[in-house]
Design a protein around this motif. Structure first.
Motif, PDB file in Angstrom:
ATOM      1  N   LYS A   1       0.714  -1.093   0.104  1.00 55.43           N
ATOM      2  CA  LYS A   1      -0.598   0.232  -0.128  1.00 55.43           C
ATOM      3  C   LYS A   1       1.213   1.194   0.105  1.00 55.43           C
ATOM      4  O   LYS A   1       0.749   1.943  -0.402  1.00 55.43           O
ATOM      5  N   THR A   2       1.733   1.484   0.823  1.00 55.77           N
ATOM      6  CA  THR A   2       2.742   2.244   0.539  1.00 55.77           C
ATOM      7  C   THR A   2       4.178   1.930   1.024  1.00 55.77           C
ATOM      8  O   THR A   2       4.839   1.278   1.792  1.00 55.77           O
TER       9      THR A   2
ATOM     10  N   THR B   1      -2.149   9.908  -6.435  1.00 57.01           N
ATOM     11  CA  THR B   1      -2.248   8.459  -4.867  1.00 57.01           C
ATOM     12  C   THR B   1      -0.709   8.552  -5.151  1.00 57.01           C
ATOM     13  O   THR B   1      -0.397   7.720  -4.387  1.00 57.01           O
TER      14      THR B   1
ATOM     15  N   ASN C   1      -9.964   6.529  -0.296  1.00 61.27           N
ATOM     16  CA  ASN C   1      -8.309   6.397  -0.360  1.00 61.27           C
ATOM     17  C   ASN C   1      -7.654   7.954  -0.388  1.00 61.27           C
ATOM     18  O   ASN C   1      -6.555   8.254  -1.015  1.00 61.27           O
TER      19      ASN C   1
ATOM     20  N   ALA D   1      -4.183   8.470   0.145  1.00 59.19           N
ATOM     21  CA  ALA D   1      -2.823   8.177  -0.908  1.00 59.19           C
ATOM     22  C   ALA D   1      -2.581   9.965  -1.265  1.00 59.19           C
ATOM     23  O   ALA D   1      -1.353  10.035  -1.755  1.00 59.19           O
TER      24      ALA D   1
ATOM     25  N   TRP E   1      -4.852   6.451   7.476  1.00 62.04           N
ATOM     26  CA  TRP E   1      -5.534   5.490   6.893  1.00 62.04           C
ATOM     27  C   TRP E   1      -6.787   5.539   6.412  1.00 62.04           C
ATOM     28  O   TRP E   1      -7.834   6.039   5.606  1.00 62.04           O
TER      29      TRP E   1
ATOM     30  N   ASP F   1      -1.162   4.183  -2.475  1.00 60.86           N
ATOM     31  CA  ASP F   1      -2.537   3.436  -2.745  1.00 60.86           C
ATOM     32  C   ASP F   1      -1.866   1.997  -3.293  1.00 60.86           C
ATOM     33  O   ASP F   1      -3.067   2.168  -4.271  1.00 60.86           O
TER      34      ASP F   1
END
Length: 132
Positions: free
Chosen positions: A11-12, A43, A80, A83, A70, A117
């Motif tokens: 995700k990151t 994002t 999101n 993001a 988040w 994201d």
């Protein structure tokens, strides 16, 4: 214009792309000029930071996730928002001078694609301009 493909896994994350950008600069044959690195995603982002110690990347990811969690009662329906906020904080573009045919980065600097994201398949646009 050159396009780098980046496949993210989490995700990151921050993925170093210095070598790929340098290869593009080398291929152009430009001795003096500018290199622009642009991320066409809302994002994701690009940044320049230390590339000697991988723990710096981890620290950046850990801290940005604390600063912009988040889940924090955002109103964006897609879910999101964090993001998008992280992308705006880091920015979509970096400009690096080209000197003597090389990226004029500091000794410990590297160029990083910032995923906020993921996982996703992303693109990074690299444009070089020769000095007159």
């Amino acid at each position: 214009m050159n396009i780098l493909s980046v496949k993210t896994r989490t995700k990151t994350e921050l993925i170093e792309i210095t070598a790929e950008v340098h290869a593009i600069v080398h291929k152009t044959g430009i001795v003096e000029g500018m290199c622009f690195v642009y991320v066409p995603h809302t994002t994701a982002a690009v940044t320049i930071n230390e590339n000697a110690d991988p723990s710096v990347r981890k620290d950046i990811v850990d801290e940005i996730n604390k600063i912009v969690p988040w889940n924090d009662h955002y109103t964006h329906l897609e879910g999101n928002s964090a993001a998008h906020i992280k992308s705006s904080l880091f920015g979509a573009t970096s400009a690096i001078p080209i000197s003597n045919g090389r990226l004029a980065l500091g000794t410990w600097q590297g160029i990083y694609f910032c995923e906020f994201d993921g996982p996703r398949n992303r693109e990074v646009l690299v444009q070089t301009v020769k000095s007159e």
